[in-house]
Design a protein around this motif. Structure first.
Motif, PDB file in Angstrom:
ATOM      1  N   ILE A  34     -27.620 -50.098 -36.840  1.00  0.00           N
ATOM      2  CA  ILE A  34     -27.647 -48.925 -37.505  1.00  0.00           C
ATOM      3  C   ILE A  34     -26.506 -48.558 -38.195  1.00  0.00           C
ATOM      4  CG2 ILE A  34     -27.674 -46.204 -37.015  1.00  0.00           C
ATOM      5  CD1 ILE A  34     -30.432 -47.808 -36.830  1.00  0.00           C
ATOM      6  N   THR A  35     -25.464 -49.147 -37.643  1.00  0.00           N
ATOM      7  CA  THR A  35     -23.993 -48.836 -38.250  1.00  0.00           C
ATOM      8  C   THR A  35     -23.937 -49.681 -39.396  1.00  0.00           C
ATOM      9  OG1 THR A  35     -22.718 -48.535 -36.127  1.00  0.00           O
ATOM     10  CG2 THR A  35     -21.729 -49.114 -38.239  1.00  0.00           C
ATOM     11  N   LEU A  36     -24.548 -51.076 -39.527  1.00  0.00           N
ATOM     12  CA  LEU A  36     -24.487 -51.886 -40.702  1.00  0.00           C
ATOM     13  C   LEU A  36     -25.422 -51.123 -41.877  1.00  0.00           C
ATOM     14  CD1 LEU A  36     -24.709 -55.299 -39.076  1.00  0.00           C
ATOM     15  CD2 LEU A  36     -22.680 -54.283 -40.175  1.00  0.00           C
ATOM     16  N   ILE A  37     -26.579 -50.689 -41.226  1.00  0.00           N
ATOM     17  CA  ILE A  37     -27.529 -50.055 -42.331  1.00  0.00           C
ATOM     18  C   ILE A  37     -26.692 -48.751 -42.905  1.00  0.00           C
ATOM     19  CG2 ILE A  37     -29.438 -48.602 -42.651  1.00  0.00           C
ATOM     20  CD1 ILE A  37     -30.814 -50.462 -40.492  1.00  0.00           C
ATOM     21  N   ILE A  38     -26.112 -48.042 -42.175  1.00  0.00           N
ATOM     22  CA  ILE A  38     -25.418 -46.720 -42.719  1.00  0.00           C
ATOM     23  C   ILE A  38     -24.448 -47.107 -43.729  1.00  0.00           C
ATOM     24  CG2 ILE A  38     -24.030 -44.651 -42.211  1.00  0.00           C
ATOM     25  CD1 ILE A  38     -25.827 -44.400 -39.395  1.00  0.00           C
ATOM     26  N   VAL A  39     -23.595 -48.162 -43.292  1.00  0.00           N
ATOM     27  CA  VAL A  39     -22.350 -48.540 -44.008  1.00  0.00           C
ATOM     28  C   VAL A  39     -22.839 -49.157 -45.278  1.00  0.00           C
ATOM     29  CG1 VAL A  39     -20.727 -50.388 -43.931  1.00  0.00           C
ATOM     30  CG2 VAL A  39     -20.607 -48.638 -42.183  1.00  0.00           C
ATOM     31  N   MET A  67     -11.636 -48.819 -57.845  1.00  0.00           N
ATOM     32  CA  MET A  67     -12.592 -47.878 -57.152  1.00  0.00           C
ATOM     33  C   MET A  67     -13.617 -49.048 -56.633  1.00  0.00           C
ATOM     34  SD  MET A  67     -11.552 -45.056 -58.112  1.00  0.00           S
ATOM     35  CE  MET A  67     -13.027 -43.983 -57.569  1.00  0.00           C
ATOM     36  N   ARG A  68     -13.877 -50.133 -56.943  1.00  0.00           N
ATOM     37  CA  ARG A  68     -15.089 -50.678 -56.285  1.00  0.00           C
ATOM     38  C   ARG A  68     -14.330 -51.353 -55.020  1.00  0.00           C
ATOM     39  NH1 ARG A  68     -17.639 -54.780 -60.699  1.00  0.00           N
ATOM     40  NH2 ARG A  68     -19.204 -53.548 -61.930  1.00  0.00           N
ATOM     41  N   ALA A  69     -13.071 -51.682 -54.994  1.00  0.00           N
ATOM     42  CA  ALA A  69     -12.366 -52.019 -53.629  1.00  0.00           C
ATOM     43  C   ALA A  69     -12.659 -51.297 -52.684  1.00  0.00           C
ATOM     44  CB  ALA A  69     -11.212 -52.468 -54.181  1.00  0.00           C
ATOM     45  N   TYR A  70     -12.271 -49.986 -53.324  1.00  0.00           N
ATOM     46  CA  TYR A  70     -12.528 -48.671 -52.190  1.00  0.00           C
ATOM     47  C   TYR A  70     -13.871 -48.756 -51.233  1.00  0.00           C
ATOM     48  CZ  TYR A  70     -10.830 -44.065 -50.598  1.00  0.00           C
ATOM     49  OH  TYR A  70     -10.264 -43.044 -49.984  1.00  0.00           O
ATOM     50  N   PHE A  71     -14.880 -49.210 -52.048  1.00  0.00           N
ATOM     51  CA  PHE A  71     -16.294 -49.072 -51.359  1.00  0.00           C
ATOM     52  C   PHE A  71     -16.486 -50.342 -50.821  1.00  0.00           C
ATOM     53  CE2 PHE A  71     -16.282 -45.064 -53.235  1.00  0.00           C
ATOM     54  CZ  PHE A  71     -17.113 -44.315 -52.424  1.00  0.00           C
ATOM     55  N   TYR A  72     -15.576 -51.474 -50.817  1.00  0.00           N
ATOM     56  CA  TYR A  72     -15.631 -52.700 -49.948  1.00  0.00           C
ATOM     57  C   TYR A  72     -14.768 -52.307 -48.740  1.00  0.00           C
ATOM     58  CZ  TYR A  72     -17.787 -55.456 -53.622  1.00  0.00           C
ATOM     59  OH  TYR A  72     -18.680 -55.822 -54.751  1.00  0.00           O
ATOM     60  N   ALA A  73     -13.565 -51.737 -49.084  1.00  0.00           N
ATOM     61  CA  ALA A  73     -12.610 -51.616 -47.777  1.00  0.00           C
ATOM     62  C   ALA A  73     -13.262 -50.648 -46.820  1.00  0.00           C
ATOM     63  CB  ALA A  73     -11.266 -51.445 -48.418  1.00  0.00           C
ATOM     64  N   VAL A  74     -13.618 -49.528 -47.175  1.00  0.00           N
ATOM     65  CA  VAL A  74     -13.957 -48.616 -46.175  1.00  0.00           C
ATOM     66  C   VAL A  74     -15.071 -48.936 -45.352  1.00  0.00           C
ATOM     67  CG1 VAL A  74     -14.698 -46.299 -45.728  1.00  0.00           C
ATOM     68  CG2 VAL A  74     -13.060 -46.724 -47.410  1.00  0.00           C
ATOM     69  N   PRO A  75     -16.164 -49.505 -46.032  1.00  0.00           N
ATOM     70  CA  PRO A  75     -17.348 -49.930 -45.150  1.00  0.00           C
ATOM     71  C   PRO A  75     -16.880 -51.253 -44.107  1.00  0.00           C
ATOM     72  CG  PRO A  75     -18.054 -49.862 -47.361  1.00  0.00           C
ATOM     73  CD  PRO A  75     -16.503 -49.626 -47.453  1.00  0.00           C
ATOM     74  N   LEU A  76     -15.830 -52.136 -44.765  1.00  0.00           N
ATOM     75  CA  LEU A  76     -15.538 -53.188 -43.718  1.00  0.00           C
ATOM     76  C   LEU A  76     -14.564 -52.454 -42.579  1.00  0.00           C
ATOM     77  CD1 LEU A  76     -15.197 -56.237 -43.448  1.00  0.00           C
ATOM     78  CD2 LEU A  76     -13.074 -56.010 -44.825  1.00  0.00           C
ATOM     79  N   VAL A  77     -13.706 -51.778 -42.972  1.00  0.00           N
ATOM     80  CA  VAL A  77     -12.910 -50.951 -41.897  1.00  0.00           C
ATOM     81  C   VAL A  77     -14.018 -50.175 -40.789  1.00  0.00           C
ATOM     82  CG1 VAL A  77     -11.172 -49.183 -41.307  1.00  0.00           C
ATOM     83  CG2 VAL A  77     -10.609 -50.682 -43.101  1.00  0.00           C
ATOM     84  N   ILE A  78     -15.002 -49.727 -41.273  1.00  0.00           N
ATOM     85  CA  ILE A  78     -15.833 -48.826 -40.282  1.00  0.00           C
ATOM     86  C   ILE A  78     -16.504 -49.948 -39.602  1.00  0.00           C
ATOM     87  CG2 ILE A  78     -17.973 -47.587 -40.212  1.00  0.00           C
ATOM     88  CD1 ILE A  78     -17.305 -46.304 -42.763  1.00  0.00           C
TER      89      ILE A  78
ATOM     90  N   MET B  31      -7.560 -40.408 -53.934  1.00  0.00           N
ATOM     91  CA  MET B  31      -8.256 -41.503 -53.087  1.00  0.00           C
ATOM     92  C   MET B  31      -7.576 -42.122 -51.981  1.00  0.00           C
ATOM     93  SD  MET B  31     -11.385 -41.491 -54.709  1.00  0.00           S
ATOM     94  CE  MET B  31     -12.478 -42.625 -53.890  1.00  0.00           C
ATOM     95  N   THR B  32      -6.124 -41.990 -52.407  1.00  0.00           N
ATOM     96  CA  THR B  32      -5.113 -42.697 -51.423  1.00  0.00           C
ATOM     97  C   THR B  32      -5.145 -41.551 -50.513  1.00  0.00           C
ATOM     98  OG1 THR B  32      -4.041 -43.778 -53.491  1.00  0.00           O
ATOM     99  CG2 THR B  32      -2.777 -43.371 -51.132  1.00  0.00           C
ATOM    100  N   GLU B  33      -5.031 -40.082 -50.602  1.00  0.00           N
ATOM    101  CA  GLU B  33      -5.069 -39.204 -49.646  1.00  0.00           C
ATOM    102  C   GLU B  33      -6.137 -39.176 -48.638  1.00  0.00           C
ATOM    103  OE1 GLU B  33      -5.708 -35.318 -51.374  1.00  0.00           O
ATOM    104  OE2 GLU B  33      -4.927 -34.323 -49.628  1.00  0.00           O
ATOM    105  N   PHE B  34      -7.125 -39.452 -49.212  1.00  0.00           N
ATOM    106  CA  PHE B  34      -8.322 -39.453 -48.279  1.00  0.00           C
ATOM    107  C   PHE B  34      -8.178 -40.777 -47.519  1.00  0.00           C
ATOM    108  CE2 PHE B  34      -9.921 -35.813 -50.668  1.00  0.00           C
ATOM    109  CZ  PHE B  34     -10.429 -35.166 -49.490  1.00  0.00           C
ATOM    110  N   ALA B  35      -7.773 -41.997 -48.276  1.00  0.00           N
ATOM    111  CA  ALA B  35      -7.804 -43.305 -47.244  1.00  0.00           C
ATOM    112  C   ALA B  35      -6.877 -43.111 -46.158  1.00  0.00           C
ATOM    113  CB  ALA B  35      -7.261 -44.297 -48.258  1.00  0.00           C
ATOM    114  N   LEU B  36      -5.707 -42.215 -46.368  1.00  0.00           N
ATOM    115  CA  LEU B  36      -4.976 -42.187 -45.113  1.00  0.00           C
ATOM    116  C   LEU B  36      -5.605 -40.904 -43.982  1.00  0.00           C
ATOM    117  CD1 LEU B  36      -1.506 -41.182 -47.137  1.00  0.00           C
ATOM    118  CD2 LEU B  36      -2.151 -43.246 -45.720  1.00  0.00           C
ATOM    119  N   LEU B  37      -6.415 -40.076 -44.373  1.00  0.00           N
ATOM    120  CA  LEU B  37      -7.127 -39.337 -43.792  1.00  0.00           C
ATOM    121  C   LEU B  37      -8.263 -40.132 -42.805  1.00  0.00           C
ATOM    122  CD1 LEU B  37      -7.423 -35.873 -45.465  1.00  0.00           C
ATOM    123  CD2 LEU B  37      -5.883 -36.400 -43.528  1.00  0.00           C
ATOM    124  N   PHE B  38      -8.881 -40.981 -43.589  1.00  0.00           N
ATOM    125  CA  PHE B  38     -10.132 -41.883 -42.923  1.00  0.00           C
ATOM    126  C   PHE B  38      -9.167 -42.777 -42.021  1.00  0.00           C
ATOM    127  CE2 PHE B  38     -12.285 -41.617 -47.023  1.00  0.00           C
ATOM    128  CZ  PHE B  38     -12.755 -40.385 -46.751  1.00  0.00           C
TER     129      PHE B  38
END
Lengths: 94, 197
Positions: A34-39, A67-78, B31-38
């Motif tokens: 479920i985590t993988l689907i949501i992410v 900007m693209r990296a943000y949406f690779y990094a955050v899901p990966l960290v989750i 985006m950086t500010e929110f990255a820190l909050l995340f």
């Protein structure tokens, strides 16, 4: 397909994914699947906004990559914190 | 990007910067500010997994979902406002911008109802670590939405005044980029607080 048509379709798709995600969140028991689907859904939605609503797909390469990296990094960290939460807790214990 | 680089009145030219460099400094800071909050969210969750497992169940999923619909729709509306001005359809652009305003105000109203609902269910910032993180993230996001609304009002005034044209609408593109970024941040906040357990 024109840019207008593309963003029309994407808007409907993103709304459908949002409602689908809410249904999963409401009904499904927590699990790695479920985590993988949501992410994955989050990453896809972010990528579509970045590429097509923000129009970064053909714009400045540095901005697009950041900007693209943000949406690779955050899901990966989750996913990683979901799998290795204990390790992160030990690492961040004073 | 300066609109003089628009080639087919639909999409910007390759390699251009949407809006201007100044707004992108702001967006990347946001985006950086929110990255820190995340980061705070992830660390707190690793220390208190049980609270973060139970927390989302106590929030209003309806409010979170409805606000996601409003944020995505606002992003879609502003993308249409930019397309309309590129096609020299000023009135249509203004109408799309008013739809963005409705979505943005709807977001704030929904948040206000959600916070009242929380209090009536005994949820405040002191209820636990999950809710402290929830209020930090959502209040910070609300601040960015309010900045966006102020910028939006300015863009509406300028569009109505005929200050933007297919050749020159950098200000509108800059606002659109900022609004998309605010939407992107919400697309992360929503699953973190309402869906993931």
């Amino acid at each position: 397909m024109t840019h207008q048509k593309l963003i029309d379709l994407l808007w409907l798709l993103l709304l459908a994914l949002t409602l689908g995600g809410a249904l999963i969140g409401e009904t499904a028991e927590p699990s790695l699947a479920i985590t993988l689907i949501i992410v994955a859904t989050m990453a896809f939605k972010g990528r579509m906004i970045v590429d097509h609503f923000m129009e970064l797909k053909t714009a400045n390469r540095t901005l697009r990559n950041l900007m693209r990296a943000y949406f690779y990094a955050v899901p990966l960290v989750i996913v990683l914190t979901s799998l290795f939460g204990d390790w992160l807790a030990r690492l961040t214990t004073l | 990007m300066s609109a003089t680089t628009v080639t087919d009145l639909q999409t910007p030219i390759e390699g251009a910067i949407p809006g201007n460099k100044g707004i992108w400094a702001g967006i990347l800071s946001e985006m950086t500010e929110f990255a820190l909050l995340f980061g705070v969210y992830f660390i707190a969750k690793s220390h208190f997994p049980q609270e973060f497992r139970e927390g989302p169940l106590k929030l209003s999923l309806f409010a979170g979902t409805f606000n996601t619909v409003l944020m995505i729709s606002g992003s879609y509306f502003v993308a249409n406002a930019v397309l309309a001005i590129r096609q020299n359809r000023q009135q249509a652009s203004v109408r799309w911008l008013f739809l963005v305003l409705i979505a943005a105000c709807g977001y704030l109203i929904t948040k206000a109802f959600e916070f009242r609902w929380n209090v009536s269910h005994g949820i405040t910032g002191d209820t636990g670590i999950f809710f402290a993180v929830y209020y930090y993230l959502t209040f910070t996001h609300i601040v960015h939405v309010v900045w966006g609304i102020i910028g939006l009002l300015w863009v509406i005034v300028r569009t109505r005044s005929g200050d933007y044209s297919p050749q020159s609408h950098e200000g509108m593109e800059a606002f659109a980029s900022y609004w998309h970024a605010t939407d992107l941040v919400w697309l992360v906040i929503f699953p973190l607080l309402y869906l993931l357990r």
